[in-house]
Design a protein around this motif. Structure first.
Motif, PDB file in Angstrom:
ATOM      1  N   GLY A 225     -27.147 -23.611   7.685  1.00 52.91           N
ATOM      2  CA  GLY A 225     -26.787 -24.222   8.955  1.00 52.91           C
ATOM      3  C   GLY A 225     -25.313 -24.557   9.061  1.00 52.91           C
ATOM      4  N   TYR A 226     -24.549 -24.249   8.021  1.00 51.19           N
ATOM      5  CA  TYR A 226     -23.127 -24.614   7.965  1.00 51.19           C
ATOM      6  C   TYR A 226     -22.346 -23.456   7.335  1.00 51.19           C
ATOM      7  CZ  TYR A 226     -25.336 -29.115   8.741  1.00 51.19           C
ATOM      8  OH  TYR A 226     -26.100 -30.140   9.252  1.00 51.19           O
ATOM      9  N   ASN A 227     -22.398 -22.312   8.010  1.00 55.03           N
ATOM     10  CA  ASN A 227     -21.818 -21.090   7.459  1.00 55.03           C
ATOM     11  C   ASN A 227     -20.325 -21.204   7.174  1.00 55.03           C
ATOM     12  OD1 ASN A 227     -23.939 -19.244   7.130  1.00 55.03           O
ATOM     13  ND2 ASN A 227     -23.974 -18.766   9.305  1.00 55.03           N
ATOM     14  N   ALA A 228     -19.595 -21.914   8.011  1.00 51.52           N
ATOM     15  CA  ALA A 228     -18.148 -21.994   7.821  1.00 51.52           C
ATOM     16  C   ALA A 228     -17.811 -22.687   6.501  1.00 51.52           C
ATOM     17  CB  ALA A 228     -17.498 -22.735   8.988  1.00 51.52           C
ATOM     18  N   ASP A 229     -18.537 -23.748   6.171  1.00 52.18           N
ATOM     19  CA  ASP A 229     -18.295 -24.433   4.900  1.00 52.18           C
ATOM     20  C   ASP A 229     -18.645 -23.527   3.720  1.00 52.18           C
ATOM     21  OD1 ASP A 229     -17.235 -26.760   5.858  1.00 52.18           O
ATOM     22  OD2 ASP A 229     -18.849 -28.065   5.162  1.00 52.18           O
ATOM     23  N   ARG A 230     -19.767 -22.831   3.817  1.00 60.47           N
ATOM     24  CA  ARG A 230     -20.138 -21.943   2.716  1.00 60.47           C
ATOM     25  C   ARG A 230     -19.107 -20.835   2.556  1.00 60.47           C
ATOM     26  NH1 ARG A 230     -26.058 -19.815   3.006  1.00 60.47           N
ATOM     27  NH2 ARG A 230     -25.250 -18.974   4.963  1.00 60.47           N
ATOM     28  N   ASN A 231     -18.671 -20.257   3.674  1.00 59.63           N
ATOM     29  CA  ASN A 231     -17.650 -19.212   3.593  1.00 59.63           C
ATOM     30  C   ASN A 231     -16.347 -19.741   3.004  1.00 59.63           C
ATOM     31  OD1 ASN A 231     -19.405 -17.364   4.725  1.00 59.63           O
ATOM     32  ND2 ASN A 231     -18.580 -17.572   6.806  1.00 59.63           N
ATOM     33  N   GLU A 232     -15.965 -20.948   3.396  1.00 62.58           N
ATOM     34  CA  GLU A 232     -14.729 -21.529   2.871  1.00 62.58           C
ATOM     35  C   GLU A 232     -14.801 -21.691   1.360  1.00 62.58           C
ATOM     36  OE1 GLU A 232     -12.054 -25.643   3.221  1.00 62.58           O
ATOM     37  OE2 GLU A 232     -13.589 -25.200   4.725  1.00 62.58           O
ATOM     38  N   LEU A 233     -15.945 -22.187   0.877  1.00 66.92           N
ATOM     39  CA  LEU A 233     -16.096 -22.380  -0.565  1.00 66.92           C
ATOM     40  C   LEU A 233     -16.112 -21.040  -1.304  1.00 66.92           C
ATOM     41  CD1 LEU A 233     -16.609 -24.098  -3.049  1.00 66.92           C
ATOM     42  CD2 LEU A 233     -19.051 -24.133  -2.457  1.00 66.92           C
ATOM     43  N   VAL A 234     -16.905 -20.099  -0.812  1.00 63.29           N
ATOM     44  CA  VAL A 234     -16.995 -18.796  -1.468  1.00 63.29           C
ATOM     45  C   VAL A 234     -15.644 -18.081  -1.441  1.00 63.29           C
ATOM     46  CG1 VAL A 234     -17.990 -16.486  -1.274  1.00 63.29           C
ATOM     47  CG2 VAL A 234     -19.467 -18.514  -1.128  1.00 63.29           C
ATOM     48  N   ASN A 235     -14.961 -18.118  -0.310  1.00 62.66           N
ATOM     49  CA  ASN A 235     -13.649 -17.465  -0.212  1.00 62.66           C
ATOM     50  C   ASN A 235     -12.658 -18.071  -1.201  1.00 62.66           C
ATOM     51  OD1 ASN A 235     -14.710 -15.900   1.819  1.00 62.66           O
ATOM     52  ND2 ASN A 235     -13.717 -17.019   3.486  1.00 62.66           N
ATOM     53  N   HIS A 236     -12.736 -19.368  -1.393  1.00 63.97           N
ATOM     54  CA  HIS A 236     -11.846 -20.031  -2.352  1.00 63.97           C
ATOM     55  C   HIS A 236     -12.171 -19.596  -3.782  1.00 63.97           C
ATOM     56  CE1 HIS A 236      -9.131 -23.175  -3.769  1.00 63.97           C
ATOM     57  NE2 HIS A 236     -10.047 -23.506  -4.669  1.00 63.97           N
ATOM     58  N   LEU A 237     -13.445 -19.487  -4.108  1.00 65.32           N
ATOM     59  CA  LEU A 237     -13.820 -19.022  -5.445  1.00 65.32           C
ATOM     60  C   LEU A 237     -13.324 -17.601  -5.678  1.00 65.32           C
ATOM     61  CD1 LEU A 237     -17.496 -20.388  -5.725  1.00 65.32           C
ATOM     62  CD2 LEU A 237     -15.382 -21.421  -6.594  1.00 65.32           C
ATOM     63  N   LEU A 238     -13.413 -16.760  -4.642  1.00 63.04           N
ATOM     64  CA  LEU A 238     -12.906 -15.398  -4.756  1.00 63.04           C
ATOM     65  C   LEU A 238     -11.389 -15.378  -4.923  1.00 63.04           C
ATOM     66  CD1 LEU A 238     -15.057 -13.626  -2.013  1.00 63.04           C
ATOM     67  CD2 LEU A 238     -15.145 -13.163  -4.477  1.00 63.04           C
ATOM     68  N   ALA A 239     -10.699 -16.144  -4.102  1.00 63.79           N
ATOM     69  CA  ALA A 239      -9.237 -16.133  -4.109  1.00 63.79           C
ATOM     70  C   ALA A 239      -8.665 -16.656  -5.422  1.00 63.79           C
ATOM     71  CB  ALA A 239      -8.702 -16.953  -2.938  1.00 63.79           C
ATOM     72  N   THR A 240      -9.364 -17.597  -6.040  1.00 68.53           N
ATOM     73  CA  THR A 240      -8.883 -18.197  -7.284  1.00 68.53           C
ATOM     74  C   THR A 240      -9.515 -17.564  -8.518  1.00 68.53           C
ATOM     75  OG1 THR A 240     -10.574 -19.932  -7.078  1.00 68.53           O
ATOM     76  CG2 THR A 240      -8.369 -20.413  -6.193  1.00 68.53           C
ATOM     77  N   ALA A 241     -10.338 -16.540  -8.303  1.00 72.81           N
ATOM     78  CA  ALA A 241     -11.034 -15.855  -9.404  1.00 72.81           C
ATOM     79  C   ALA A 241     -11.819 -16.834 -10.261  1.00 72.81           C
ATOM     80  CB  ALA A 241     -10.043 -15.067 -10.250  1.00 72.81           C
ATOM     81  N   THR A 242     -12.469 -17.770  -9.594  1.00 72.70           N
ATOM     82  CA  THR A 242     -13.278 -18.772 -10.301  1.00 72.70           C
ATOM     83  C   THR A 242     -14.667 -18.201 -10.572  1.00 72.70           C
ATOM     84  OG1 THR A 242     -12.080 -20.565  -9.207  1.00 72.70           O
ATOM     85  CG2 THR A 242     -14.216 -21.103 -10.193  1.00 72.70           C
ATOM     86  N   ARG A 243     -15.031 -18.138 -11.825  1.00 67.98           N
ATOM     87  CA  ARG A 243     -16.307 -17.556 -12.224  1.00 67.98           C
ATOM     88  C   ARG A 243     -17.172 -18.605 -12.933  1.00 67.98           C
ATOM     89  NH1 ARG A 243     -17.098 -13.280  -9.413  1.00 67.98           N
ATOM     90  NH2 ARG A 243     -18.627 -12.580 -10.938  1.00 67.98           N
ATOM     91  N   ASP A 244     -18.383 -18.197 -13.270  1.00 64.59           N
ATOM     92  CA  ASP A 244     -19.303 -19.006 -14.067  1.00 64.59           C
ATOM     93  C   ASP A 244     -19.640 -20.326 -13.382  1.00 64.59           C
ATOM     94  OD1 ASP A 244     -19.201 -16.982 -16.023  1.00 64.59           O
ATOM     95  OD2 ASP A 244     -17.378 -17.857 -16.865  1.00 64.59           O
ATOM     96  N   VAL A 245     -19.930 -20.207 -12.075  1.00 64.57           N
ATOM     97  CA  VAL A 245     -20.386 -21.340 -11.271  1.00 64.57           C
ATOM     98  C   VAL A 245     -21.893 -21.206 -11.081  1.00 64.57           C
ATOM     99  CG1 VAL A 245     -20.227 -22.501  -9.032  1.00 64.57           C
ATOM    100  CG2 VAL A 245     -18.161 -21.492 -10.080  1.00 64.57           C
ATOM    101  N   VAL A 246     -22.603 -22.275 -11.366  1.00 72.81           N
ATOM    102  CA  VAL A 246     -24.063 -22.278 -11.238  1.00 72.81           C
ATOM    103  C   VAL A 246     -24.480 -23.506 -10.432  1.00 72.81           C
ATOM    104  CG1 VAL A 246     -26.279 -22.343 -12.444  1.00 72.81           C
ATOM    105  CG2 VAL A 246     -24.348 -21.078 -13.432  1.00 72.81           C
ATOM    106  N   PHE A 247     -25.173 -23.268  -9.323  1.00 70.79           N
ATOM    107  CA  PHE A 247     -25.677 -24.350  -8.486  1.00 70.79           C
ATOM    108  C   PHE A 247     -27.082 -24.742  -8.945  1.00 70.79           C
ATOM    109  CE2 PHE A 247     -22.435 -22.333  -5.943  1.00 70.79           C
ATOM    110  CZ  PHE A 247     -21.809 -23.396  -5.301  1.00 70.79           C
ATOM    111  N   LEU A 248     -27.317 -26.037  -9.085  1.00 72.76           N
ATOM    112  CA  LEU A 248     -28.619 -26.593  -9.427  1.00 72.76           C
ATOM    113  C   LEU A 248     -29.136 -27.325  -8.199  1.00 72.76           C
ATOM    114  CD1 LEU A 248     -27.732 -28.067 -12.946  1.00 72.76           C
ATOM    115  CD2 LEU A 248     -28.575 -25.764 -12.384  1.00 72.76           C
ATOM    116  N   THR A 249     -30.252 -26.857  -7.650  1.00 77.09           N
ATOM    117  CA  THR A 249     -30.658 -27.224  -6.301  1.00 77.09           C
ATOM    118  C   THR A 249     -32.112 -27.678  -6.277  1.00 77.09           C
ATOM    119  OG1 THR A 249     -29.093 -25.596  -5.430  1.00 77.09           O
ATOM    120  CG2 THR A 249     -30.814 -26.357  -3.927  1.00 77.09           C
TER     121      THR A 249
END
Length: 542
Positions: free
Chosen positions: A395-419
């Motif tokens: 329900g909040y695509n812009a926030d998810r895109n912002e976070l994912v784009n930042h992980l891509l741009a910074t080459a941040t790996r090994d992120v695991v969400f516990l939900t």
């Protein structure tokens, strides 16, 4: 007006549409903690948010029979606390006294410092010549420590009226956990009979009406803390917790909730303030500026754990293409910056995120608009597909895109969400338009509810019935990033983190309505270091 659907309706719709080695020097082995105590400390003991040099300790004192939770009466009292290097307290390392009284509902919270890191500790509280049950806890290793393994219990959605907390007992009995992570819905606000076990109240709540006032929330917290299985797990291992919506009201957002009616239930801000105050009093959790609950904990070089608050700052739930609106947020600007910068800057091998609601896409009825091109916009399909549950990150695509784009741009790996939240079990790969459908940026492990109703409960069907099985198959077929899902089981997860992989094992209860229910292994999935592609695992050794 927005057209939102609450979680219970979504689960009904889904059903209908379907037609150790542990930390070096810090293992939780040794003498088990005492069972639930009566008398002055009848709500047990707990610890939380371990640091390399300290731990947060909690209990609740009942100094007189009249000083019941939520009563606002009872004397001021001095409570003694002790931390020892052995369960017999022959070597007391730290001790002190703390005053409590009706202003804080006679709860006691002590932030102990000056302890050695990566060490098992025992603690207790004293009053009028009597001691509480003994709790066992641990401090975190130093941030630069090389550790081989961390093992976490992961839980969510513990609804009193829908069953017993056997999942807590099964986790407490393992003896190999370093930590328990609770990702929300520790309690439920409903009145008795409003959300139970498929129409059956297994055990009624107190107060019997919906929690609205400070006294109500205090009484509800106190009721949960009388559960012997919950007490056993709290006394066995430190917890790291966050809240979701039911700690206040269903489908909560920053300015209201689906389960709050201002005309008959009072001012929403007053209700939030009451619920938050009771939560901070009754839970072993550290809060920051303005009592912010999002925070980050470090466990050597192996793990950094970021716990999110996805209710306090979020915009109201929306539907249709409004879910793409960049003005809407699920995290709030400050928390989003904190999350992005913290993940990108982390030097830990694994970046775990305690995430109350599902971040992976769940597309239903149509392909994402980014795969359909101009046709998707013409048809009014949201960028990441028609959202089944707009209360999630969908329900909040812009926030998810912002976070994912930042992980891509910074080459941040090994992120695991516990939900948690969705009452069902999932192993997901996190993808968006920016990643493409086959290059996930993170993994997500979703644990089922401990007791709250899910698909088969709403349909009145047994577990693993053909309808639920078909529904799970359809969800996987239309969402390739969903590697596994199971829609019926109640239970918990156990996450084992090593230098080479994160592995989640799901365990489901035989019968949530039976005290001391057994559990069975349901599935295991892992993600290797440097990759977000999930791998299925065989059952662990018995």
């Amino acid at each position: 007006m927005t057209n939102t659907i609450d979680r219970r309706t979504i689960l009904r719709m889904a059903g209908a549409s379907a037609g150790t080695a542990a930390l070096v020097g810090a293992t939780m082995s040794g003498q088990a903690p005492a069972r639930a105590a009566g008398g002055a400390f009848r709500h047990g003991v707990a610890s939380g948010d371990p640091l390399p040099d300290g731990i947060l300790l909690w209990t609740r004192l009942t100094p007189t029979d009249a000083a019941q939770p939520g009563s606002g009466v009872g004397p001021e009292a001095m409570v003694t606390w002790q931390v020892a290097a052995d369960p017999n307290f022959s070597t007391v390392t730290a001790q002190g006294t703390l005053s409590t009284g009706p202003a804080r509902d006679h709860t006691v919270k002590v932030a102990v410092t000056g302890l050695a890191p990566a060490t098992t500790w025992w603690y207790r509280f004293g009053y009028a010549g009597a001691w509480s049950a003994t709790g066992r806890t641990m401090t975190a290793p130093p941030a630069d420590a090389d550790i081989d393994r961390l093992r976490l219990g992961v839980v969510s959605c513990s609804n009193w009226e829908a069953g017993y907390f056997s999942a807590y007992r099964r986790l407490a009995d393992r003896g190999d956990l370093n930590l328990v992570v609770h990702v929300g819905d520790y309690l439920y606000e409903y009145g008795t009979g409003e959300f139970d076990a498929g129409g059956t109240v297994v055990r009624p709540v107190l107060p019997a009406h919906e929690a609205l006032t400070l006294a109500d929330y205090r009484i509800r917290h106190a009721l949960y803390k009388t559960d012997p299985d919950l007490q056993a797990l709290h006394a066995s291992v430190p917890w790291v917790i966050t809240w979701d919506d039911h700690e206040v009201a269903n489908d909560q957002w920053s300015g209201g909730a689906g389960n709050h009616t201002p005309g008959t239930e009072g001012d929403y801000a007053d209700r939030v303030a009451a619920a938050r105050r009771a939560y901070v009093e009754w839970m072993p959790v550290r809060t920051g500026v303005d009592e912010a609950i999002y925070r980050r904990l470090r466990f050597g070089k192996l793990v950094e754990l970021s716990m999110l608050d996805l209710r306090t700052y979020r915009s109201q739930q929306a539907s249709g293409t409004a879910v793409d609106d960049p003005a809407r947020t699920i995290t709030g600007d400050a928390q989003m910056s904190w999350l992005k910068n913290g993940l990108a800057a982390s030097t830990a091998r694994w970046k775990l995120v305690g995430n109350p609601v599902m971040i992976a896409r769940l597309d239903v009825g149509a392909l994402p608009a980014w795969l359909l091109g101009p046709l998707g916009k013409l048809l009014g399909i949201p960028e990441n597909g028609a959202a089944l549950n707009a209360d999630q990150w969908d329900g909040y695509n812009a926030d998810r895109n912002e976070l994912v784009n930042h992980l891509l741009a910074t080459a941040t790996r090994d992120v695991v969400f516990l939900t948690g939240d969705i009452h069902t079990s999932w192993a997901n790969e996190v993808t968006t338009r920016a990643t493409g459908g086959s290059a996930p940026i993170a993994a997500e492990f979703v644990v089922p509810s401990m007791t709250s109703d899910n698909i088969n409960d709403f349909l009145g069907l047994p577990e693993r019935n053909p309808l639920s099985t078909l529904g799970a198959s359809l969800l996987r077929a239309t969402n390739k990033h969903v590697r596994w899902t199971e829609l019926d089981g109640h239970g918990y997860g156990v996450l084992e983190v090593t230098r080479q992989r994160c592995r989640m094992d799901w365990y489901h209860l035989a019968d949530r309505t039976r005290p001391n229910s057994a559990s069975r292994w349901a599935a295991g999935w892992s993600v290797g270091v440097g990759s977000s592609v999930l791998r299925q695992e065989a059952a662990p050794p018995a």
